[in-house]
Design a protein around this motif. Structure first.
Motif, short mmCIF file in Angstrom:
data_model
loop_
_atom_site.label_atom_id
_atom_site.label_comp_id
_atom_site.label_asym_id
_atom_site.label_seq_id
_atom_site.Cartn_x
_atom_site.Cartn_y
_atom_site.Cartn_z
N GLY A 94 0.77 -1.25 0.00
CA GLY A 94 0.00 0.00 0.00
C GLY A 94 0.79 1.29 0.00
N LEU A 95 1.93 1.34 0.70
CA LEU A 95 2.74 2.56 0.79
C LEU A 95 4.19 2.23 0.51
N SER A 96 4.92 3.19 -0.04
CA SER A 96 6.35 2.98 -0.24
C SER A 96 7.08 4.30 0.04
N TYR A 97 8.37 4.18 0.33
CA TYR A 97 9.20 5.35 0.60
C TYR A 97 9.75 5.89 -0.71
N GLY A 98 9.96 7.18 -0.73
CA GLY A 98 10.64 7.82 -1.83
C GLY A 98 11.69 8.75 -1.28
N MET A 99 12.76 8.93 -2.03
CA MET A 99 13.83 9.86 -1.65
C MET A 99 14.34 10.52 -2.90
N ARG A 100 14.65 11.80 -2.76
CA ARG A 100 15.27 12.54 -3.85
C ARG A 100 16.00 13.74 -3.25
N PHE A 101 16.85 14.34 -4.02
CA PHE A 101 17.53 15.55 -3.59
C PHE A 101 16.74 16.76 -4.05
N ASP A 102 16.60 17.74 -3.17
CA ASP A 102 15.93 19.00 -3.49
C ASP A 102 16.90 20.15 -3.21
N ASP A 103 16.81 21.19 -4.06
CA ASP A 103 17.66 22.37 -3.89
C ASP A 103 17.39 23.10 -2.59
N GLU A 104 16.13 23.09 -2.15
CA GLU A 104 15.73 23.79 -0.94
C GLU A 104 14.42 23.19 -0.43
N PRO A 105 14.09 23.43 0.83
CA PRO A 105 12.83 22.90 1.36
C PRO A 105 11.62 23.67 0.85
N GLU A 106 10.47 23.03 0.91
CA GLU A 106 9.20 23.69 0.64
C GLU A 106 8.77 24.44 1.90
N PRO A 107 7.91 25.45 1.79
CA PRO A 107 7.52 26.25 2.96
C PRO A 107 6.91 25.45 4.12
N ASP A 108 6.19 24.38 3.84
CA ASP A 108 5.54 23.62 4.92
C ASP A 108 6.34 22.39 5.37
N ASP A 109 7.56 22.22 4.88
CA ASP A 109 8.39 21.09 5.28
C ASP A 109 8.89 21.21 6.71
N THR A 110 9.11 20.08 7.32
CA THR A 110 9.89 20.02 8.55
C THR A 110 11.30 19.64 8.12
N ILE A 111 12.27 20.32 8.68
CA ILE A 111 13.67 20.10 8.30
C ILE A 111 14.41 19.52 9.50
N TYR A 112 15.09 18.42 9.26
CA TYR A 112 15.92 17.79 10.28
C TYR A 112 17.36 17.88 9.82
N GLU A 113 18.25 18.15 10.76
CA GLU A 113 19.68 18.21 10.44
C GLU A 113 20.42 17.24 11.35
N HIS A 114 21.10 16.31 10.71
CA HIS A 114 21.93 15.34 11.43
C HIS A 114 23.23 15.17 10.67
N HIS A 115 24.33 15.30 11.36
CA HIS A 115 25.66 15.09 10.77
C HIS A 115 25.82 15.94 9.51
N ASP A 116 25.34 17.19 9.55
CA ASP A 116 25.43 18.18 8.46
C ASP A 116 24.52 17.89 7.27
N LEU A 117 23.70 16.86 7.35
CA LEU A 117 22.74 16.57 6.28
C LEU A 117 21.38 17.16 6.65
N ARG A 118 20.77 17.86 5.70
CA ARG A 118 19.41 18.38 5.87
C ARG A 118 18.45 17.38 5.25
N VAL A 119 17.41 17.01 6.01
CA VAL A 119 16.37 16.09 5.53
C VAL A 119 15.05 16.84 5.55
N PHE A 120 14.36 16.86 4.40
CA PHE A 120 13.09 17.56 4.25
C PHE A 120 11.96 16.55 4.25
#
Length: 121
Positions: free
Chosen positions: A51-77
């Motif tokens: 029913g559900l699957s994960y997706g990942m991609r690189f984005d130039d910047e976050p969207e306005p409603d994203d939550t941003i996590y930073e771990h080990h200098d990596l930003r995750v949107f």
């Protein structure tokens, strides 16, 4: 846009292992993206036999409603609807004979398909 950090600004809902961060940062830099602004987008989409699957991609910047996590200098949107499915997850990178890749350890999953590509919460 809200931000979670490993420093406790807000309780992190998504963790990233150092191995996963190092691999993602290397790939980001290889794409010529600015790691101070760009990041890895983690999202959930409809699909797969469970029913559900994960997706990942690189984005130039976050969207306005994203939550941003930073771990080990990596930003995750993470967008708000995906956050409901992946809250509490750990993003890791695994290598081995079966192939290398990113893996989401998600405590919300109640079942996965046989191939491990999709899940149900």
């Amino acid at each position: 846009m809200s931000t979670g950090t490993a420093d406790g600004e807000m309780s992190p809902r998504i963790e990233v292992t150092e191995t996963a961060a190092d691999e993602a940062l290397s790939l980001l830099e290889g794409e010529g993206l600015d790691t101070d602004e760009a990041g890895l987008r983690l999202f959930v989409q409809q699909g797969g036999c469970a029913g559900l699957s994960y997706g990942m991609r690189f984005d130039d910047e976050p969207e306005p409603d994203d939550t941003i996590y930073e771990h080990h200098d990596l930003r995750v949107f993470v967008d708000p609807s995906s956050l409901n499915y992946v809250e509490g997850s750990v993003l890791d990178f695994e290598g081995g004979l079966q192939g290398a890749g990113f893996h989401v350890e998600n405590p919300n999953v109640v079942s996965e398909c046989g191939c491990g590509e999709s899940f149900r919460t």
